[in-house]
Design an enzyme around this catalytic site. Structure first.
Site, short mmCIF file in Angstrom:
data_model
loop_
_atom_site.label_atom_id
_atom_site.label_comp_id
_atom_site.label_asym_id
_atom_site.label_seq_id
_atom_site.Cartn_x
_atom_site.Cartn_y
_atom_site.Cartn_z
N ARG A 4 -7.36 12.98 -7.80
CA ARG A 4 -6.03 12.65 -7.23
C ARG A 4 -5.44 11.42 -7.94
NH1 ARG A 4 -5.47 11.15 -0.77
NH2 ARG A 4 -3.36 10.34 -0.83
N SER B 183 -6.87 -4.30 -1.80
CA SER B 183 -7.13 -2.93 -1.33
C SER B 183 -8.30 -2.89 -0.34
CB SER B 183 -7.39 -2.00 -2.53
OG SER B 183 -8.48 -2.48 -3.27
N ASN C 94 -11.90 1.93 1.91
CA ASN C 94 -12.07 3.37 2.10
C ASN C 94 -11.56 4.25 0.96
OD1 ASN C 94 -9.42 2.83 2.75
ND2 ASN C 94 -9.34 4.24 4.48
N TYR C 95 -10.67 3.71 0.13
CA TYR C 95 -10.22 4.43 -1.07
C TYR C 95 -10.25 3.45 -2.25
CZ TYR C 95 -8.41 8.72 1.15
OH TYR C 95 -8.27 9.94 1.81
N LYS D 201 -7.56 -7.74 -5.90
CA LYS D 201 -8.69 -8.13 -5.03
C LYS D 201 -9.17 -6.87 -4.30
CE LYS D 201 -11.30 -10.09 -1.81
NZ LYS D 201 -12.09 -8.86 -1.54
N ASP E 221 -7.51 -16.92 1.85
CA ASP E 221 -6.40 -17.83 2.13
C ASP E 221 -5.89 -18.48 0.85
OD1 ASP E 221 -6.56 -17.21 4.75
OD2 ASP E 221 -7.64 -19.02 5.36
N GLU F 210 0.39 -2.04 4.31
CA GLU F 210 0.00 -0.74 4.89
C GLU F 210 -1.22 -1.01 5.76
OE1 GLU F 210 1.76 1.80 4.92
OE2 GLU F 210 3.09 1.60 3.19
N CYS G 294 -6.89 5.57 7.48
CA CYS G 294 -5.78 5.05 8.31
C CYS G 294 -5.04 6.20 8.95
CB CYS G 294 -4.84 4.19 7.47
SG CYS G 294 -4.13 5.06 6.08
N THR G 295 -4.93 7.33 8.22
CA THR G 295 -4.17 8.47 8.71
C THR G 295 -5.02 9.48 9.48
OG1 THR G 295 -4.56 9.43 6.57
CG2 THR G 295 -2.38 8.45 6.90
N GLU H 292 -7.93 1.48 17.43
CA GLU H 292 -8.26 2.27 16.24
C GLU H 292 -9.77 2.20 16.03
OE1 GLU H 292 -7.40 0.55 12.35
OE2 GLU H 292 -6.72 2.51 11.66
N ARG I 108 -1.63 11.04 3.98
CA ARG I 108 -0.74 10.23 3.15
C ARG I 108 -0.06 11.05 2.06
NH1 ARG I 108 -2.93 6.74 -1.21
NH2 ARG I 108 -4.88 7.33 -0.23
P1 NAP Z 1 -9.75 -5.32 5.97
O1 NAP Z 1 -10.99 -5.86 6.56
O2 NAP Z 1 -8.46 -5.80 6.49
O3 NAP Z 1 -9.86 -5.61 4.40
C1 NAP Z 1 -8.89 -5.17 3.51
C2 NAP Z 1 -8.91 -6.03 2.27
O4 NAP Z 1 -8.50 -7.34 2.60
C3 NAP Z 1 -10.29 -6.19 1.63
O5 NAP Z 1 -10.13 -6.27 0.25
C4 NAP Z 1 -10.75 -7.52 2.18
O6 NAP Z 1 -11.72 -8.15 1.37
C5 NAP Z 1 -9.46 -8.28 2.13
N1 NAP Z 1 -9.41 -9.46 2.98
C6 NAP Z 1 -10.12 -9.77 4.08
N2 NAP Z 1 -9.72 -10.95 4.58
C7 NAP Z 1 -8.72 -11.39 3.78
C8 NAP Z 1 -7.90 -12.54 3.76
N3 NAP Z 1 -7.98 -13.51 4.68
N4 NAP Z 1 -6.98 -12.65 2.78
C9 NAP Z 1 -6.86 -11.71 1.84
N5 NAP Z 1 -7.61 -10.60 1.80
C10 NAP Z 1 -8.53 -10.45 2.76
O7 NAP Z 1 -9.71 -3.72 6.07
P2 NAP Z 1 -10.84 -2.66 5.70
O8 NAP Z 1 -11.93 -2.77 6.69
O9 NAP Z 1 -11.17 -2.74 4.25
O10 NAP Z 1 -10.05 -1.28 5.93
C11 NAP Z 1 -9.90 -0.71 7.19
C12 NAP Z 1 -8.54 -1.00 7.78
O11 NAP Z 1 -7.53 -0.76 6.82
C13 NAP Z 1 -8.20 -0.08 8.94
O12 NAP Z 1 -7.52 -0.80 9.92
C14 NAP Z 1 -7.28 0.95 8.32
O13 NAP Z 1 -6.44 1.60 9.21
C15 NAP Z 1 -6.55 0.13 7.33
N6 NAP Z 1 -6.03 0.95 6.26
C16 NAP Z 1 -4.71 1.22 6.24
C17 NAP Z 1 -4.18 2.03 5.26
C18 NAP Z 1 -2.72 2.36 5.22
O14 NAP Z 1 -2.27 2.79 4.17
N7 NAP Z 1 -1.97 2.18 6.29
C19 NAP Z 1 -5.02 2.57 4.29
C20 NAP Z 1 -6.38 2.27 4.34
C21 NAP Z 1 -6.88 1.46 5.33
P3 NAP Z 1 -13.27 -8.16 1.85
O15 NAP Z 1 -13.72 -6.75 1.78
O16 NAP Z 1 -13.91 -9.06 0.85
O17 NAP Z 1 -13.30 -8.72 3.24
O1 G3H Z 2 -6.87 5.24 4.81
C1 G3H Z 2 -5.69 5.35 4.54
C2 G3H Z 2 -5.23 6.22 3.48
O2 G3H Z 2 -3.93 5.83 3.10
C3 G3H Z 2 -5.30 7.64 3.93
O3 G3H Z 2 -5.01 8.51 2.91
O4 G3H Z 2 -4.35 10.49 4.27
O5 G3H Z 2 -4.91 10.72 1.88
O6 G3H Z 2 -6.69 10.22 3.54
P1 G3H Z 2 -5.26 10.07 3.17
#
Ligand code: NAP
Ligand code: G3H
Length: 457
Positions: free
Chosen positions: A86, A134, A137-138, A160, A198, A233, A267-268, A360, A420
């Site tokens: 993809r 990023s 999960n992807y 990052k 930060d 996002e 997320c979706t 969530e 997505r």
């Molecule tokens: P996360 O804990 O928020 O981490 C995301 C990214 O932010 C990682 O690279 C993380 O690094 C970094 N990070 C953490 N603390 C930070 C800070 N203070 N400043 C800057 N960067 C920081 O999220 P995750 O656990 O990886 O992903 C799960 C979440 O993401 C879920 O809530 C999901 O719904 C959401 N998500 C949303 C989408 C969308 O498109 N809407 C897509 C995918 C995921 P570290 O790993 O080093 O902590």
């Molecule tokens: O985790 C969040 C992704 O943006 C979801 O993408 O719907 O292609 O799995 P997807």
């Protein structure tokens, strides 16, 4: 200092990364700023050439990177391979889309007599240094969905990746280098977000922050960014709404794959079902059958449910289930957790008093909320703090559009699961699910700014 990267599958050591310091980050930003001028002055066609080469390098290495990704984030191997393929498409389409970004000409004569000799040439310019963050999960696709639209439009990127997913991220950067990307145009920052985040987010050299991840961190970045433009996002609580006239086989299929693929860590993912009471038993019978057949185990063994990213996440999911059971929900499957491996759980009779109706889980659990009217379904769907996506299952086009118009989300899918892609579609969350719009063309537009040049003839 180094950080070890362990596999969530079995705790085995996959590699180690540098825990970058503030001095390392300073150097990266300074080098990014220096490289910006030259990169922006290249033609879009030349930048596209490098993007196409990067897509080829990624394609050549697809098996290798998919295996690494599976080990690093416990994604089923076939899904990891799909993610890489993809991304090859995403890179190529971004290169093409970059070539389709044109300026505009405005004519003063269309406004008033005194401006009739004025012409404005409105061009799109890169914003400058983009910080792309990023989630786990992807690690390839969501990273590329930020990096490539930024690069094709002349920005330079400080990337990052999530700490779990960083090894895949490092490989991705190498592929761009192999494709001929000039030095410092794309640089990676390694280390824990909680420690270096930060400093990274508040650096004076940043022109734009493009973040995908949790709502908690997204909100923090929103505050830290002050006047700087951002794209966020974030989390979701996507509802699948099933009306009385829906095709229940199709709905059950979509709901199960929508809720449980990659163990619900999307997320979706469908994170709640709102079903009309009169058809709930029938739908649940079909869903239950499929959930009981979901294969659980090692991502290399053709399964759907794999160990979650860490044990803390599995315990969080388990606690949501326990809270729901304590408040009267009924589990239709066994509740079982082995360390970070959470077996899939289908929960009936969930009500709005339970945490799982709103939180969530990011794990393999599907709450079913029975409703007595379409208005009730809409009300519960819209009460969520999140507004990413929703599905509506019905055979009535009028009802489908009524829901599509009234659901407070970025995207509504009619008779399909929330998702997505395709990656050229706009992708956005409203409310606590995000700010700004992604999707290849929109990502390019977000990460460029308008420059108006006026000629008075
Ligand atoms: P996360 O804990 O928020 O981490 C995301 C990214 O932010 C990682 O690279 C993380 O690094 C970094 N990070 C953490 N603390 C930070 C800070 N203070 N400043 C800057 N960067 C920081 O999220 P995750 O656990 O990886 O992903 C799960 C979440 O993401 C879920 O809530 C999901 O719904 C959401 N998500 C949303 C989408 C969308 O498109 N809407 C897509 C995918 C995921 P570290 O790993 O080093 O902590
Ligand atoms: O985790 C969040 C992704 O943006 C979801 O993408 O719907 O292609 O799995 P997807």
């Amino acid at each position: 200092m180094e950080i070890n990267v362990l596999s969530p599958i079995d705790g085995s050591m996959l590699g180690s990364i540098k825990k970058m310091t503030q001095e390392d980050v300073d150097k990266i930003y300074i080098n990014a700023r220096k490289s910006f001028k030259k990169w922006k002055e290249l033609s879009t066609a030349k930048r596209a050439e490098i993007m196409y080469k990067a897509a080829d390098v990624l394609e050549k290495n697809k098996e290798e990177i998919a295996i690494l990704m599976s080990k690093e984030i416990s994604k089923p191997l076939k899904d990891a391979l799909i993610e890489v393929e993809r991304t090859v498409g995403l890179i190529k389409y971004s290169a093409e889309e970059g070539m389709r970004i044109f300026g505009e000409v405005y004519e003063g004569k269309n406004y008033d007599e005194s401006s009739k000799n004025k012409v404005a040439i409105v061009r799109r310019e890169p914003v400058g240094v983009v910080l792309a963050i990023s989630p786990f999960n992807y690690p390839i696709n969501l990273a590329a969905s930020k990096i490539v639209p930024a690069l094709i439009s002349g920005n330079v990127v400080v990337f990052k990746p999530a700490s779990q997913g960083v090894l895949s991220g490092i490989e991705l950067v190498k592929y761009f280098e192999e494709a001929g990307l000039p030095k410092d145009v794309l640089q990676i920052v390694t280390g824990k977000g909680s420690e270096i985040g930060d400093y990274l987010n508040t650096h004076k050299e940043i022109d734009f922050i493009n973040f995908t991840g949790s709502t908690a961190i997204g909100e923090k970045i929103g505050v830290q960014a002050k006047m700087k433009p951002i794209l966020l996002e974030l989390g979701g609580k996507d509802a699948a709404i099933v009306l009385e006239d829906a095709n229940l086989d199709k709905a059950a299929n979509d709901i199960v794959s929508g809720a449980f693929s990659y163990s619900g860590q999307r997320c979706t993912a469908i994170k709640r079902v709102l079903v009309m009471e009169s058809i709930a038993d029938k739908l649940l019978e079909k869903i239950k059958d499929k959930v009981l057949n979901l294969k659980v185990g090692n991502p290399f063994e053709n399964v759907v449910i794999t160990p979650l990213i860490d044990e803390k996440s599995a315990i969080f999911v388990e606690n949501l289930i326990i809270d729901a059971i304590n408040k009267g929900a009924k589990a239709l499957t066994e509740i079982k957790r082995e360390g970070n491996l959470m077996y899939p759980v289908l929960l009936d009779n969930v009500n709005t008093e339970m945490d799982i109706a709103w939180e969530e889980p990011f794990g393999p659990v599907l709450p079913i909320i029975r409703v007595n009217s379409e208005d009730e379904a809409l009300e519960i769907a819209n009460k969520s703090e999140y507004g990413l996506q929703s599905s509506i299952f019905t055979n009535s086009i009028e009802k489908a559009f009524k829901f599509a118009n009234e659901l407070e989300v970025g995207t509504v899918h009619i008779n399909n699961k929330t998702q997505r892609g395709p990656d050229n579609f706009p992708f956005l969350g409203i409310k606590n699910s995000g700010a700004g719009v992604q999707g290849i063309r929109h990502s390019i537009l977000s990460m460029t700014k308008i420059k108006t040049i006026v000629l008075d003839m």
